[in-house]
Design a protein around this motif. Structure first.
Motif, PDB file in Angstrom:
ATOM      1  N   ASN A 133       0.736  -1.411  -0.041  1.00 57.15           N
ATOM      2  CA  ASN A 133       0.035  -0.114  -0.083  1.00 57.15           C
ATOM      3  C   ASN A 133       0.708   1.258   0.002  1.00 57.15           C
ATOM      4  O   ASN A 133       0.301   2.162  -0.206  1.00 57.15           O
ATOM      5  N   VAL A 142      -0.974   2.746  -3.227  1.00 61.00           N
ATOM      6  CA  VAL A 142      -2.330   3.320  -3.306  1.00 61.00           C
ATOM      7  C   VAL A 142      -2.411   4.272  -2.059  1.00 61.00           C
ATOM      8  O   VAL A 142      -3.219   5.215  -2.021  1.00 61.00           O
ATOM      9  N   GLN A 147       1.073  10.278  -3.476  1.00 65.90           N
ATOM     10  CA  GLN A 147       0.372   9.853  -4.539  1.00 65.90           C
ATOM     11  C   GLN A 147       1.248   9.970  -5.950  1.00 65.90           C
ATOM     12  O   GLN A 147       0.863  10.350  -6.984  1.00 65.90           O
ATOM     13  N   HIS A 172      -2.210  -3.087  -5.639  1.00 69.01           N
ATOM     14  CA  HIS A 172      -1.706  -2.056  -4.838  1.00 69.01           C
ATOM     15  C   HIS A 172      -1.214  -0.799  -5.099  1.00 69.01           C
ATOM     16  O   HIS A 172      -0.764   0.044  -4.159  1.00 69.01           O
ATOM     17  N   SER A 174      -0.512   3.044  -6.575  1.00 68.76           N
ATOM     18  CA  SER A 174      -1.443   4.314  -6.510  1.00 68.76           C
ATOM     19  C   SER A 174      -1.934   4.483  -7.878  1.00 68.76           C
ATOM     20  O   SER A 174      -1.670   3.799  -8.942  1.00 68.76           O
ATOM     21  N   VAL A 175      -2.774   5.630  -8.072  1.00 66.97           N
ATOM     22  CA  VAL A 175      -3.458   5.896  -9.315  1.00 66.97           C
ATOM     23  C   VAL A 175      -2.468   6.212 -10.414  1.00 66.97           C
ATOM     24  O   VAL A 175      -2.386   5.760 -11.318  1.00 66.97           O
ATOM     25  N   SER A 194      -8.875  -6.537  -6.657  1.00 68.40           N
ATOM     26  CA  SER A 194      -9.423  -5.249  -6.441  1.00 68.40           C
ATOM     27  C   SER A 194     -11.007  -5.371  -7.161  1.00 68.40           C
ATOM     28  O   SER A 194     -11.214  -6.169  -8.131  1.00 68.40           O
ATOM     29  N   LYS A 197     -14.530   0.763  -7.802  1.00 69.34           N
ATOM     30  CA  LYS A 197     -14.654   2.008  -6.960  1.00 69.34           C
ATOM     31  C   LYS A 197     -16.022   2.506  -7.087  1.00 69.34           C
ATOM     32  O   LYS A 197     -16.497   3.146  -6.236  1.00 69.34           O
ATOM     33  N   PRO A 203     -10.040   2.934  -1.648  1.00 68.76           N
ATOM     34  CA  PRO A 203      -8.697   3.537  -2.234  1.00 68.76           C
ATOM     35  C   PRO A 203      -8.289   2.212  -3.190  1.00 68.76           C
ATOM     36  O   PRO A 203      -7.689   2.480  -4.291  1.00 68.76           O
ATOM     37  N   ARG A 204      -8.364   1.053  -2.462  1.00 71.27           N
ATOM     38  CA  ARG A 204      -7.756  -0.265  -3.298  1.00 71.27           C
ATOM     39  C   ARG A 204      -8.655  -0.562  -4.514  1.00 71.27           C
ATOM     40  O   ARG A 204      -8.303  -1.453  -5.378  1.00 71.27           O
TER      41      ARG A 204
END
Length: 313
Positions: A133, A142, A147, A172, A174-175, A194, A197, A203-204
Protein backbone atom coordinates in the motif's frame (compact mmCIF):
# COMPACT_ATOMS: atom_id res chain seq x y z
CA UNK A 1 -16.83 -26.62 -11.59
CA UNK A 2 -13.10 -25.83 -11.79
CA UNK A 3 -11.84 -22.69 -10.04
CA UNK A 4 -8.75 -20.51 -10.34
CA UNK A 5 -8.14 -18.14 -7.42
CA UNK A 6 -5.67 -15.35 -8.10
CA UNK A 7 -4.58 -14.37 -4.59
CA UNK A 8 -4.12 -15.81 -1.10
CA UNK A 9 -1.74 -15.20 1.81
CA UNK A 10 -1.25 -18.77 3.02
CA UNK A 11 2.55 -18.36 2.91
CA UNK A 12 2.41 -15.43 5.35
CA UNK A 13 0.56 -17.54 7.92
CA UNK A 14 2.93 -20.47 7.41
CA UNK A 15 5.93 -18.16 7.77
CA UNK A 16 4.57 -16.78 11.03
CA UNK A 17 3.55 -20.20 12.38
CA UNK A 18 5.78 -23.07 11.27
CA UNK A 19 3.45 -25.69 12.81
CA UNK A 20 0.66 -25.08 10.28
CA UNK A 21 0.11 -28.09 8.01
CA UNK A 22 -1.41 -27.16 4.65
CA UNK A 23 -2.45 -30.79 4.09
CA UNK A 24 -4.07 -31.43 7.47
CA UNK A 25 -7.73 -32.20 6.61
CA UNK A 26 -8.80 -30.72 9.96
CA UNK A 27 -6.79 -27.54 9.45
CA UNK A 28 -8.60 -24.61 11.06
CA UNK A 29 -5.84 -21.98 10.83
CA UNK A 30 -5.99 -21.50 7.05
CA UNK A 31 -8.76 -20.17 4.84
CA UNK A 32 -7.07 -22.00 1.96
CA UNK A 33 -5.97 -25.56 2.68
CA UNK A 34 -5.69 -28.56 0.38
CA UNK A 35 -8.90 -30.07 1.74
CA UNK A 36 -10.83 -26.82 1.24
CA UNK A 37 -9.46 -26.44 -2.29
CA UNK A 38 -10.61 -29.95 -3.16
CA UNK A 39 -14.04 -29.35 -1.60
CA UNK A 40 -14.73 -26.44 -3.96
CA UNK A 41 -12.84 -27.65 -7.01
CA UNK A 42 -10.00 -25.11 -6.87
CA UNK A 43 -7.73 -26.36 -9.64
CA UNK A 44 -5.17 -23.54 -9.54
CA UNK A 45 -4.28 -21.34 -6.57
CA UNK A 46 -1.98 -18.31 -6.67
CA UNK A 47 0.25 -18.11 -3.57
CA UNK A 48 1.64 -14.67 -2.66
CA UNK A 49 4.95 -13.88 -1.02
CA UNK A 50 3.91 -10.96 1.20
CA UNK A 51 6.21 -9.59 3.90
CA UNK A 52 4.02 -8.18 6.64
CA UNK A 53 3.97 -4.42 7.21
CA UNK A 54 5.33 -5.07 10.71
CA UNK A 55 8.60 -6.33 9.15
CA UNK A 56 10.57 -3.09 9.25
CA UNK A 57 13.67 -4.21 7.34
CA UNK A 58 12.59 -6.73 4.69
CA UNK A 59 15.44 -8.31 2.77
CA UNK A 60 15.83 -10.81 -0.04
CA UNK A 61 16.45 -13.68 2.38
CA UNK A 62 12.88 -13.27 3.62
CA UNK A 63 11.62 -13.95 0.09
CA UNK A 64 13.78 -17.07 0.03
CA UNK A 65 12.32 -18.24 3.35
CA UNK A 66 8.81 -17.99 1.93
CA UNK A 67 9.84 -19.79 -1.25
CA UNK A 68 11.42 -22.55 0.82
CA UNK A 69 8.14 -22.98 2.74
CA UNK A 70 6.27 -23.09 -0.58
CA UNK A 71 8.51 -25.83 -2.00
CA UNK A 72 8.87 -27.89 1.19
CA UNK A 73 5.34 -27.69 2.56
CA UNK A 74 3.07 -27.20 -0.47
CA UNK A 75 4.81 -28.52 -3.59
CA UNK A 76 6.96 -31.37 -2.28
CA UNK A 77 4.40 -34.20 -2.08
CA UNK A 78 3.18 -33.85 -5.68
CA UNK A 79 -0.49 -33.17 -4.97
CA UNK A 80 0.03 -29.56 -6.05
CA UNK A 81 2.31 -28.83 -9.02
CA UNK A 82 4.15 -25.57 -9.65
CA UNK A 83 3.06 -23.78 -12.82
CA UNK A 84 5.92 -21.85 -14.41
CA UNK A 85 4.94 -21.89 -18.07
CA UNK A 86 2.27 -22.95 -20.55
CA UNK A 87 3.54 -26.53 -20.60
CA UNK A 88 3.11 -26.80 -16.83
CA UNK A 89 -0.36 -25.25 -17.17
CA UNK A 90 -1.38 -27.85 -19.73
CA UNK A 91 0.05 -30.67 -17.62
CA UNK A 92 -2.01 -29.53 -14.62
CA UNK A 93 -5.16 -29.22 -16.72
CA UNK A 94 -4.68 -32.72 -18.13
CA UNK A 95 -3.64 -34.35 -14.84
CA UNK A 96 -5.04 -35.08 -11.41
CA UNK A 97 -2.82 -32.66 -9.45
CA UNK A 98 -3.86 -29.12 -8.59
CA UNK A 99 -1.64 -26.25 -9.69
CA UNK A 100 0.08 -23.37 -7.91
CA UNK A 101 1.39 -20.08 -9.25
CA UNK A 102 3.95 -18.28 -7.10
CA UNK A 103 3.60 -14.50 -6.88
CA UNK A 104 5.24 -11.58 -5.08
CA UNK A 105 3.24 -8.85 -3.33
CA UNK A 106 5.61 -5.94 -2.73
CA UNK A 107 9.00 -5.71 -4.46
CA UNK A 108 10.61 -3.77 -1.59
CA UNK A 109 13.45 -6.24 -0.99
CA UNK A 110 14.44 -6.41 -4.67
CA UNK A 111 15.82 -2.87 -4.25
CA UNK A 112 16.56 -2.36 -7.93
CA UNK A 113 18.81 -5.45 -8.16
CA UNK A 114 18.19 -7.06 -11.55
CA UNK A 115 19.86 -10.23 -10.32
CA UNK A 116 17.25 -10.57 -7.56
CA UNK A 117 14.43 -10.28 -10.09
CA UNK A 118 16.04 -12.93 -12.27
CA UNK A 119 16.55 -15.26 -9.29
CA UNK A 120 12.87 -14.91 -8.36
CA UNK A 121 11.93 -15.79 -11.92
CA UNK A 122 14.22 -18.85 -11.89
CA UNK A 123 12.64 -19.94 -8.58
CA UNK A 124 9.17 -19.81 -10.11
CA UNK A 125 7.73 -16.34 -9.44
CA UNK A 126 5.49 -15.44 -12.37
CA UNK A 127 3.58 -12.39 -11.14
CA UNK A 128 4.69 -9.33 -9.14
CA UNK A 129 2.69 -6.61 -7.45
CA UNK A 130 5.33 -3.90 -7.27
CA UNK A 131 4.09 -2.27 -4.06
CA UNK A 132 1.88 -3.12 -1.16
CA UNK A 133 0.00 0.00 0.00
CA UNK A 134 2.93 2.37 0.47
CA UNK A 135 6.02 3.56 -1.40
CA UNK A 136 9.18 1.63 -2.13
CA UNK A 137 12.18 2.15 -4.42
CA UNK A 138 10.09 1.41 -7.53
CA UNK A 139 6.71 3.12 -7.10
CA UNK A 140 4.10 4.62 -4.81
CA UNK A 141 1.34 2.47 -3.40
CA UNK A 142 -2.31 3.37 -3.17
CA UNK A 143 -2.13 4.74 0.41
CA UNK A 144 1.15 6.67 0.00
CA UNK A 145 0.28 10.31 0.87
CA UNK A 146 2.24 11.90 -2.00
CA UNK A 147 0.43 9.73 -4.61
CA UNK A 148 3.38 9.66 -7.00
CA UNK A 149 4.10 7.16 -9.73
CA UNK A 150 7.04 4.97 -10.73
CA UNK A 151 10.62 6.06 -10.15
CA UNK A 152 13.18 5.91 -12.95
CA UNK A 153 14.39 2.57 -11.54
CA UNK A 154 10.80 1.37 -11.27
CA UNK A 155 10.16 2.13 -14.92
CA UNK A 156 13.15 -0.02 -15.82
CA UNK A 157 11.66 -2.72 -13.61
CA UNK A 158 8.46 -2.71 -15.69
CA UNK A 159 10.52 -3.48 -18.80
CA UNK A 160 12.57 -6.08 -16.96
CA UNK A 161 9.42 -7.95 -15.89
CA UNK A 162 8.03 -7.73 -19.43
CA UNK A 163 11.27 -9.16 -20.85
CA UNK A 164 11.49 -12.01 -18.33
CA UNK A 165 7.85 -13.05 -18.62
CA UNK A 166 6.73 -11.85 -15.18
CA UNK A 167 3.15 -10.52 -15.15
CA UNK A 168 2.63 -7.16 -13.44
CA UNK A 169 -0.14 -6.78 -10.84
CA UNK A 170 -1.54 -3.26 -10.26
CA UNK A 171 -3.80 -4.05 -7.30
CA UNK A 172 -1.88 -2.05 -4.68
CA UNK A 173 -0.51 0.75 -6.86
CA UNK A 174 -1.33 4.45 -6.56
CA UNK A 175 -3.47 5.88 -9.34
CA UNK A 176 -0.41 7.53 -10.93
CA UNK A 177 1.54 4.28 -10.68
CA UNK A 178 -1.36 2.41 -12.31
CA UNK A 179 -1.26 4.77 -15.28
CA UNK A 180 2.53 4.41 -15.53
CA UNK A 181 2.05 0.65 -15.93
CA UNK A 182 -0.74 1.20 -18.45
CA UNK A 183 1.50 3.54 -20.46
CA UNK A 184 4.78 1.62 -20.22
CA UNK A 185 4.00 -2.10 -20.04
CA UNK A 186 4.33 -3.87 -23.37
CA UNK A 187 2.48 -6.88 -21.97
CA UNK A 188 -1.03 -7.26 -20.50
CA UNK A 189 -1.21 -6.58 -16.77
CA UNK A 190 -3.67 -7.65 -14.08
CA UNK A 191 -5.37 -6.53 -10.87
CA UNK A 192 -5.42 -9.79 -8.93
CA UNK A 193 -7.59 -8.60 -6.04
CA UNK A 194 -9.44 -5.31 -6.59
CA UNK A 195 -13.11 -4.42 -6.98
CA UNK A 196 -15.02 -1.54 -8.60
CA UNK A 197 -14.67 1.88 -6.96
CA UNK A 198 -17.96 2.99 -8.50
CA UNK A 199 -19.73 0.37 -6.35
CA UNK A 200 -17.60 0.77 -3.19
CA UNK A 201 -15.34 3.84 -2.90
CA UNK A 202 -12.39 2.16 -1.18
CA UNK A 203 -8.96 3.43 -2.36
CA UNK A 204 -7.90 -0.13 -3.22
CA UNK A 205 -10.68 -0.49 -5.79
CA UNK A 206 -10.29 0.63 -9.41
CA UNK A 207 -12.30 3.41 -11.00
CA UNK A 208 -14.09 2.94 -14.31
CA UNK A 209 -11.30 4.53 -16.38
CA UNK A 210 -8.75 2.18 -14.81
CA UNK A 211 -10.94 -0.85 -15.41
CA UNK A 212 -11.51 0.14 -19.05
CA UNK A 213 -7.75 0.61 -19.56
CA UNK A 214 -6.99 -2.78 -18.04
CA UNK A 215 -9.62 -4.42 -20.24
CA UNK A 216 -8.34 -2.63 -23.33
CA UNK A 217 -4.87 -4.01 -22.70
CA UNK A 218 -6.27 -7.55 -22.41
CA UNK A 219 -5.68 -7.87 -18.67
CA UNK A 220 -7.94 -9.39 -16.03
CA UNK A 221 -9.45 -8.05 -12.81
CA UNK A 222 -9.87 -10.37 -9.82
CA UNK A 223 -13.00 -9.85 -7.76
CA UNK A 224 -11.90 -9.96 -4.13
CA UNK A 225 -13.77 -11.01 -0.99
CA UNK A 226 -12.30 -8.39 1.36
CA UNK A 227 -15.53 -7.18 3.02
CA UNK A 228 -14.61 -3.48 3.16
CA UNK A 229 -13.68 -3.53 -0.56
CA UNK A 230 -17.16 -4.89 -1.28
CA UNK A 231 -19.28 -2.56 0.86
CA UNK A 232 -18.33 -0.02 3.49
CA UNK A 233 -20.23 -1.96 6.17
CA UNK A 234 -22.13 -5.23 6.35
CA UNK A 235 -21.04 -6.81 3.06
CA UNK A 236 -22.92 -9.92 1.90
CA UNK A 237 -22.56 -12.06 -1.20
CA UNK A 238 -25.16 -10.08 -3.15
CA UNK A 239 -23.01 -6.97 -2.66
CA UNK A 240 -20.13 -8.83 -4.30
CA UNK A 241 -22.44 -9.60 -7.22
CA UNK A 242 -22.96 -5.85 -7.71
CA UNK A 243 -19.23 -5.47 -8.45
CA UNK A 244 -19.43 -8.32 -10.96
CA UNK A 245 -22.43 -6.70 -12.63
CA UNK A 246 -20.65 -3.35 -12.84
CA UNK A 247 -17.47 -4.76 -14.38
CA UNK A 248 -19.51 -6.79 -16.86
CA UNK A 249 -21.38 -3.60 -17.80
CA UNK A 250 -18.00 -2.07 -18.69
CA UNK A 251 -17.34 -4.99 -21.06
CA UNK A 252 -15.38 -7.19 -18.66
CA UNK A 253 -17.36 -10.42 -18.78
CA UNK A 254 -14.47 -12.30 -20.41
CA UNK A 255 -11.80 -10.67 -18.25
CA UNK A 256 -13.37 -10.86 -14.80
CA UNK A 257 -11.74 -13.46 -12.55
CA UNK A 258 -11.45 -14.34 -8.86
CA UNK A 259 -8.83 -13.11 -6.38
CA UNK A 260 -10.20 -13.98 -2.95
CA UNK A 261 -7.42 -12.61 -0.66
CA UNK A 262 -8.15 -15.52 1.69
CA UNK A 263 -5.70 -15.71 4.61
CA UNK A 264 -4.98 -12.01 4.17
CA UNK A 265 -8.14 -10.94 6.00
CA UNK A 266 -9.51 -11.26 9.52
CA UNK A 267 -13.14 -10.57 8.62
CA UNK A 268 -15.15 -12.42 6.00
CA UNK A 269 -18.30 -12.12 3.93
CA UNK A 270 -20.84 -14.51 5.47
CA UNK A 271 -20.83 -17.71 3.43
CA UNK A 272 -17.40 -16.93 1.91
CA UNK A 273 -15.18 -17.57 4.90
CA UNK A 274 -12.81 -20.03 3.22
CA UNK A 275 -11.86 -21.75 -0.03
CA UNK A 276 -14.35 -24.53 0.57
CA UNK A 277 -17.31 -22.20 0.07
CA UNK A 278 -17.10 -20.99 -3.54
CA UNK A 279 -20.34 -22.85 -4.24
CA UNK A 280 -22.23 -20.22 -2.25
CA UNK A 281 -21.07 -17.52 -4.67
CA UNK A 282 -21.95 -19.73 -7.64
CA UNK A 283 -25.47 -20.20 -6.26
CA UNK A 284 -26.00 -16.45 -5.99
CA UNK A 285 -24.60 -15.85 -9.48
CA UNK A 286 -26.87 -18.51 -10.96
CA UNK A 287 -29.83 -16.18 -10.29
CA UNK A 288 -28.43 -13.71 -12.81
CA UNK A 289 -25.97 -15.45 -15.14
CA UNK A 290 -25.82 -18.48 -17.39
CA UNK A 291 -23.55 -21.35 -16.37
CA UNK A 292 -21.19 -20.45 -19.22
CA UNK A 293 -20.60 -16.97 -17.77
CA UNK A 294 -20.10 -18.30 -14.23
CA UNK A 295 -17.61 -20.86 -15.55
CA UNK A 296 -15.77 -17.94 -17.17
CA UNK A 297 -15.61 -15.94 -13.95
CA UNK A 298 -14.53 -18.93 -11.88
CA UNK A 299 -12.06 -20.55 -14.27
CA UNK A 300 -12.05 -19.93 -18.01
CA UNK A 301 -11.08 -16.23 -18.00
CA UNK A 302 -7.99 -16.81 -15.83
CA UNK A 303 -7.08 -19.87 -17.87
CA UNK A 304 -7.38 -18.01 -21.19
CA UNK A 305 -5.16 -15.23 -19.83
CA UNK A 306 -2.51 -17.61 -18.47
CA UNK A 307 -2.26 -19.75 -21.58
CA UNK A 308 -1.35 -16.61 -23.55
CA UNK A 309 0.78 -14.73 -21.00
CA UNK A 310 2.82 -17.37 -19.20
CA UNK A 311 6.20 -18.13 -20.79
CA UNK A 312 5.97 -20.80 -23.51
CA UNK A 313 7.94 -23.44 -21.59
Amino acid sequence: MKIIDGHCDVLLKMFENSSIDFYDPLNAELDVSFAKMKRSGVKIQFFAIYLAESMKQPNFDHYLEYINIFYQKIIANGRIALIRNRTDLNNVMNGSACGAILTLEGADAIRNHSLYTQILFHLGVRLIGVTWNYANWAADGVLEPRQGGFSREGKRFIKECNDLGIILDVSHLSVKSFWDVADLSQKPFVATHSNAKEVCPHPRNLDDDQIRALLLQKGVIGITFVPWFVKEKGAVIDDLVRHIEHICALGGERQLVLGSDFDGISQWIPGLENAGQFAHLAQHLSKYYKDEWIEGFFFRNWYDFLRVNLPPG
